[in-house]
Design a protein around this motif. Sequence first.
Motif, PDB file in Angstrom:
ATOM      1  N   VAL A  76      10.382 -13.136  -1.078  1.00  0.00           N
ATOM      2  CA  VAL A  76       8.544 -14.400  -1.369  1.00  0.00           C
ATOM      3  C   VAL A  76       9.153 -15.164  -2.030  1.00  0.00           C
ATOM      4  CG1 VAL A  76       6.796 -14.013  -2.731  1.00  0.00           C
ATOM      5  CG2 VAL A  76       7.749 -11.542  -1.202  1.00  0.00           C
ATOM      6  N   GLU A  79       6.874  10.296  -9.003  1.00  0.00           N
ATOM      7  CA  GLU A  79       6.108  10.254  -9.982  1.00  0.00           C
ATOM      8  C   GLU A  79       6.236   9.101 -11.132  1.00  0.00           C
ATOM      9  OE1 GLU A  79       4.221  12.300 -10.823  1.00  0.00           O
ATOM     10  OE2 GLU A  79       3.456  12.561 -12.952  1.00  0.00           O
ATOM     11  N   ASN A 117      11.359  -2.861   3.165  1.00  0.00           N
ATOM     12  CA  ASN A 117      12.146  -1.747   2.035  1.00  0.00           C
ATOM     13  C   ASN A 117      13.211  -2.276   1.982  1.00  0.00           C
ATOM     14  OD1 ASN A 117       9.578   0.750   2.785  1.00  0.00           O
ATOM     15  ND2 ASN A 117      10.394   1.020   0.584  1.00  0.00           N
ATOM     16  N   MET A 128       2.795   3.965  -3.104  1.00  0.00           N
ATOM     17  CA  MET A 128       1.892   5.048  -3.916  1.00  0.00           C
ATOM     18  C   MET A 128       1.424   4.191  -4.705  1.00  0.00           C
ATOM     19  SD  MET A 128       1.230   8.328  -2.747  1.00  0.00           S
ATOM     20  CE  MET A 128       1.527   9.111  -4.281  1.00  0.00           C
ATOM     21  N   LYS A 133      -0.072  -8.112   6.563  1.00  0.00           N
ATOM     22  CA  LYS A 133      -0.385  -8.986   6.459  1.00  0.00           C
ATOM     23  C   LYS A 133       1.185  -9.362   5.249  1.00  0.00           C
ATOM     24  CE  LYS A 133      -4.674 -11.136   6.891  1.00  0.00           C
ATOM     25  NZ  LYS A 133      -4.205 -11.793   7.573  1.00  0.00           N
ATOM     26  N   GLY A 151      11.262   8.664  -8.574  1.00  0.00           N
ATOM     27  CA  GLY A 151      10.378   9.345  -7.315  1.00  0.00           C
ATOM     28  C   GLY A 151       9.140   8.478  -6.945  1.00  0.00           C
ATOM     29  N   GLY A 191       5.964  -0.433  -9.022  1.00  0.00           N
ATOM     30  CA  GLY A 191       6.272  -0.270  -8.128  1.00  0.00           C
ATOM     31  C   GLY A 191       7.447   1.102  -8.867  1.00  0.00           C
ATOM     32  N   ALA A 199       1.282  -1.206   0.032  1.00  0.00           N
ATOM     33  CA  ALA A 199      -0.075   0.207   0.264  1.00  0.00           C
ATOM     34  C   ALA A 199       0.893   0.706  -0.263  1.00  0.00           C
ATOM     35  CB  ALA A 199      -0.824  -0.135   1.029  1.00  0.00           C
ATOM     36  N   ASN A 242      10.633  13.716  -0.152  1.00  0.00           N
ATOM     37  CA  ASN A 242      10.166  14.837   0.143  1.00  0.00           C
ATOM     38  C   ASN A 242       9.521  15.922  -0.424  1.00  0.00           C
ATOM     39  OD1 ASN A 242      12.353  15.734   2.291  1.00  0.00           O
ATOM     40  ND2 ASN A 242      13.076  14.380   1.290  1.00  0.00           N
ATOM     41  N   GLU A 267      -0.899  -5.659   2.582  1.00  0.00           N
ATOM     42  CA  GLU A 267       0.189  -4.147   3.251  1.00  0.00           C
ATOM     43  C   GLU A 267       1.064  -5.161   4.623  1.00  0.00           C
ATOM     44  OE1 GLU A 267       1.879  -1.684   2.196  1.00  0.00           O
ATOM     45  OE2 GLU A 267       2.952  -2.154   3.571  1.00  0.00           O
ATOM     46  N   GLY A 325      11.243   9.726   4.737  1.00  0.00           N
ATOM     47  CA  GLY A 325      10.724   9.034   2.882  1.00  0.00           C
ATOM     48  C   GLY A 325      10.779  10.624   2.182  1.00  0.00           C
ATOM     49  N   GLY A 369       1.564   3.969   2.700  1.00  0.00           N
ATOM     50  CA  GLY A 369       2.562   5.390   2.615  1.00  0.00           C
ATOM     51  C   GLY A 369       3.936   4.481   2.083  1.00  0.00           C
ATOM     52  N   GLY A 370       4.172   3.433   2.997  1.00  0.00           N
ATOM     53  CA  GLY A 370       4.862   2.906   2.072  1.00  0.00           C
ATOM     54  C   GLY A 370       6.546   3.728   1.929  1.00  0.00           C
TER      55      GLY A 370
HETATM   56  C1  LIG Z   1      14.676   9.371   2.284  1.00  0.00           C
HETATM   57  C2  LIG Z   1      13.773   9.419   0.900  1.00  0.00           C
HETATM   58  C3  LIG Z   1      13.052  10.808   0.277  1.00  0.00           C
HETATM   59  C4  LIG Z   1      12.614  10.399  -0.956  1.00  0.00           C
HETATM   60  N1  LIG Z   1      12.776  11.803  -1.164  1.00  0.00           N
HETATM   61  C5  LIG Z   1      11.542  11.846  -2.952  1.00  0.00           C
HETATM   62  C6  LIG Z   1      11.591  13.212  -3.415  1.00  0.00           C
HETATM   63  O1  LIG Z   1      12.007  14.313  -2.806  1.00  0.00           O
HETATM   64  N2  LIG Z   1      10.248  13.204  -4.382  1.00  0.00           N
HETATM   65  C7  LIG Z   1      10.257  12.244  -5.218  1.00  0.00           C
HETATM   66  O2  LIG Z   1       9.681  12.074  -6.112  1.00  0.00           O
HETATM   67  N3  LIG Z   1      10.726  10.514  -4.284  1.00  0.00           N
HETATM   68  C8  LIG Z   1      11.010  11.328  -3.507  1.00  0.00           C
HETATM   69  N4  LIG Z   1      11.384   9.749  -2.431  1.00  0.00           N
HETATM   70  C9  LIG Z   1      11.067   8.485  -3.362  1.00  0.00           C
HETATM   71  C10 LIG Z   1       9.404   7.823  -2.928  1.00  0.00           C
HETATM   72  O3  LIG Z   1       9.008   8.264  -1.990  1.00  0.00           O
HETATM   73  C11 LIG Z   1       9.348   7.032  -3.548  1.00  0.00           C
HETATM   74  O4  LIG Z   1      10.235   6.218  -5.028  1.00  0.00           O
HETATM   75  C12 LIG Z   1       7.785   5.885  -3.565  1.00  0.00           C
HETATM   76  O5  LIG Z   1       7.320   6.131  -2.946  1.00  0.00           O
HETATM   77  C13 LIG Z   1       8.009   4.424  -4.289  1.00  0.00           C
HETATM   78  O6  LIG Z   1       6.998   3.963  -4.119  1.00  0.00           O
HETATM   79  P1  LIG Z   1       6.224   2.476  -4.612  1.00  0.00           P
HETATM   80  O7  LIG Z   1       4.823   2.280  -4.105  1.00  0.00           O
HETATM   81  O8  LIG Z   1       7.390   2.012  -5.699  1.00  0.00           O
HETATM   82  O9  LIG Z   1       7.649   1.392  -2.982  1.00  0.00           O
HETATM   83  P2  LIG Z   1       6.805   1.268  -1.224  1.00  0.00           P
HETATM   84  O10 LIG Z   1       6.571   3.095  -1.217  1.00  0.00           O
HETATM   85  O11 LIG Z   1       7.862   1.352  -0.782  1.00  0.00           O
HETATM   86  O12 LIG Z   1       5.446   0.629  -0.893  1.00  0.00           O
HETATM   87  C14 LIG Z   1       5.996  -0.081  -0.971  1.00  0.00           C
HETATM   88  C15 LIG Z   1       5.127  -1.551  -0.539  1.00  0.00           C
HETATM   89  O13 LIG Z   1       4.716  -2.075  -0.280  1.00  0.00           O
HETATM   90  C16 LIG Z   1       4.564  -3.110   1.915  1.00  0.00           C
HETATM   91  N5  LIG Z   1       5.702  -4.168   1.583  1.00  0.00           N
HETATM   92  C17 LIG Z   1       6.610  -5.132   1.227  1.00  0.00           C
HETATM   93  N6  LIG Z   1       7.253  -5.805   0.975  1.00  0.00           N
HETATM   94  C18 LIG Z   1       5.926  -6.325   1.828  1.00  0.00           C
HETATM   95  C19 LIG Z   1       5.240  -7.370   1.954  1.00  0.00           C
HETATM   96  N7  LIG Z   1       6.143  -8.454   1.972  1.00  0.00           N
HETATM   97  N8  LIG Z   1       4.221  -8.261   2.176  1.00  0.00           N
HETATM   98  C20 LIG Z   1       3.397  -6.961   2.384  1.00  0.00           C
HETATM   99  N9  LIG Z   1       3.839  -5.381   2.771  1.00  0.00           N
HETATM  100  C21 LIG Z   1       4.453  -5.543   1.836  1.00  0.00           C
HETATM  101  C22 LIG Z   1       5.527  -1.653   2.085  1.00  0.00           C
HETATM  102  O14 LIG Z   1       5.237  -2.269   3.536  1.00  0.00           O
HETATM  103  C23 LIG Z   1       5.174  -0.941   0.991  1.00  0.00           C
HETATM  104  O15 LIG Z   1       4.095   0.116   1.817  1.00  0.00           O
HETATM  105  C24 LIG Z   1      12.110   9.873  -1.672  1.00  0.00           C
HETATM  106  C25 LIG Z   1      11.942   8.046  -0.719  1.00  0.00           C
HETATM  107  C26 LIG Z   1      12.973   8.788   0.241  1.00  0.00           C
HETATM  108  C27 LIG Z   1      13.088   7.043   1.182  1.00  0.00           C
END
Ligand SMILES: Cc1cc2nc3c(=O)[nH]c(=O)nc-3n(C[C@H](O)[C@H](O)[C@H](O)COP(=O)(O)OP(=O)(O)OC[C@H]3O[C@@H](n4cnc5c(N)ncnc54)[C@H](O)[C@@H]3O)c2cc1C
Length: 476
Positions: free
Chosen positions: A299, A460, A419, A42, A260, A458, A449, A40, A86, A62, A84, A68-69
């Motif tokens: 996994v 986007e 993560n 983005m 989960k 990031g 992802g 869950a 910004n 999740e 995370g 939010g991850g």
């Molecule tokens: C320090 C930091 C600064 C950042 N700054 C910026 C910025 O300024 N601008 C920008 O655009 N981006 C930025 N980012 C990047 C941006 O936050 C990420 O690219 C984006 O949030 C990733 O989303 P996602 O859904 O791909 O992954 P994630 O947010 O990691 O989502 C994956 C989800 O899967 C869940 N999950 C993982 N494994 C399992 C499992 N085995 N079972 C169940 N659930 C699981 C996790 O809990 C998580 O909720 C930053 C990130 C960090 C950490």
Amino acid sequence: MDITRRDVGALLAGGLIAAAPAVSRAAGAAKPLDVIVLGAGMSGLNAAWLLEQQGQRVMVLEGRGRVGGRVHTLFDQPGVPEMGFNAMAAGYGRGIDAAKRAGVELYDIGPRMAKTNLTLALGGKIMTRAEWAASPANPFPAARKAMMPWEISGAIMHQNNPLKDWMKWTDPANAALDVSLHDFLKGQGLSDAAIRLAVDTSPYYGGSAYDVSALMSEFADGWTKAQITLGMQSLAVKGGNEKLPMGMAKLLKGDLLFGKEVVGISSDATGATVVCQDGSSYRAGRVVCSLPFSTLRRVKLDPGLTGLQAQAVETIAYQLISNIFITAKSPFWEKDKLSASMWTDGVAGTVIAQRFGESDDEITGLLVQARADLSAYWDRLGPAEAMRRVVAEIEAIRPAAKGQLEAKAYYSWAQEPFNAGDWAYFGPGQVTTFANVMSAPSGRVHFCGEHTATGNRGLEAALESSERVALEVLSA
Ligand SMILES: Cc1cc2nc3c(=O)[nH]c(=O)nc-3n(C[C@H](O)[C@H](O)[C@H](O)COP(=O)(O)OP(=O)(O)OC[C@H]3O[C@@H](n4cnc5c(N)ncnc54)[C@H](O)[C@@H]3O)c2cc1C
């Protein structure tokens, strides 16, 4: 019931886990699910929402107890600091649209960030730009001696990016550019010592310039330039960025289950079954997996991935980043008349003053960030000792800070079980080898992802990938 990764395959194969056909709360009665979304963050939340808009019955699983991850706000600290994500640039069409839907207010933190004005502290000593330019310790080429260590590699890339069309970075025609960032910077006239200081001290990607692909950095540079042409804004969510995924979660009709941890996914001719650590299992027509490769590795997939895709999941690395949030009892920067923000080559890493009070000037705390080796070092020290060492180093560099600092929170992305690192990055050669094959669907499992996006970085990128995966599922 506590299941290990190894057990899952056997249990599924032996029919010992009877996968319940999960139901969505929208369905009321027991109607089978079309899609289970894993994660869950983005990308997972947006994929779930897009699929529901097309009439699909969706459930989200999740592992954490929050959405939010990698978008994570410390709501209990002054100025609600971000651990995370910004900010989004003006060109984040998807992010801006998601914020509108989620009912959260974006505001431009650019003016606050512009006041950061880093101070250089090398070997525990503060140096002005002029002192640095004249210093015998400065390893930069004559024409660039006045550049600060955090400025030089980005500037060189910006001025000499050899990638003609950044949108085609994964085109095999660009394979010759898929060398290490170290090789690229050497080719631009930087010495090993200069690269060590400018990149390896606090690398944005990788453990050092040796293990990151120059081609990926060239893509990131091209993308950043494109963002800049669309405007100089840095948009954050009023009251904390995590409100964005929280608002997106509220838009979902189907169930979102917390706690989960997914440990197994099997796919057959009629559907896919997801098994969780707590022994529960769920079945749907298809699975959308938004897990970073760093956790997907744990996994059990049945059938398993093969070839380059399997290799990508096992070997793509994730950035090490740890954060310490510190508050100050008094504005010591007014006493020593230096900027509150610092770039150090010591244990204090990078110190960024947080200006998230009522006015742009109010400093609500200091976010101290360690990357790569320093992040791993902090993690080895453990939160209490790392915080003690960082406070002691800031006090040693800035005597005016003595007795004024309170370390409030420690957050390591590498130590987060869901993560195991921050953003994904490609090593030398990996763009060419993996980028075009690693996100292909496997049976009834589809991947999204940030790591799977090819047109953005990031947040986007996470949203871009959710659109691609939703289309993939709908057309499957
Ligand atoms: C320090 C930091 C600064 C950042 N700054 C910026 C910025 O300024 N601008 C920008 O655009 N981006 C930025 N980012 C990047 C941006 O936050 C990420 O690219 C984006 O949030 C990733 O989303 P996602 O859904 O791909 O992954 P994630 O947010 O990691 O989502 C994956 C989800 O899967 C869940 N999950 C993982 N494994 C399992 C499992 N085995 N079972 C169940 N659930 C699981 C996790 O809990 C998580 O909720 C930053 C990130 C960090 C950490």
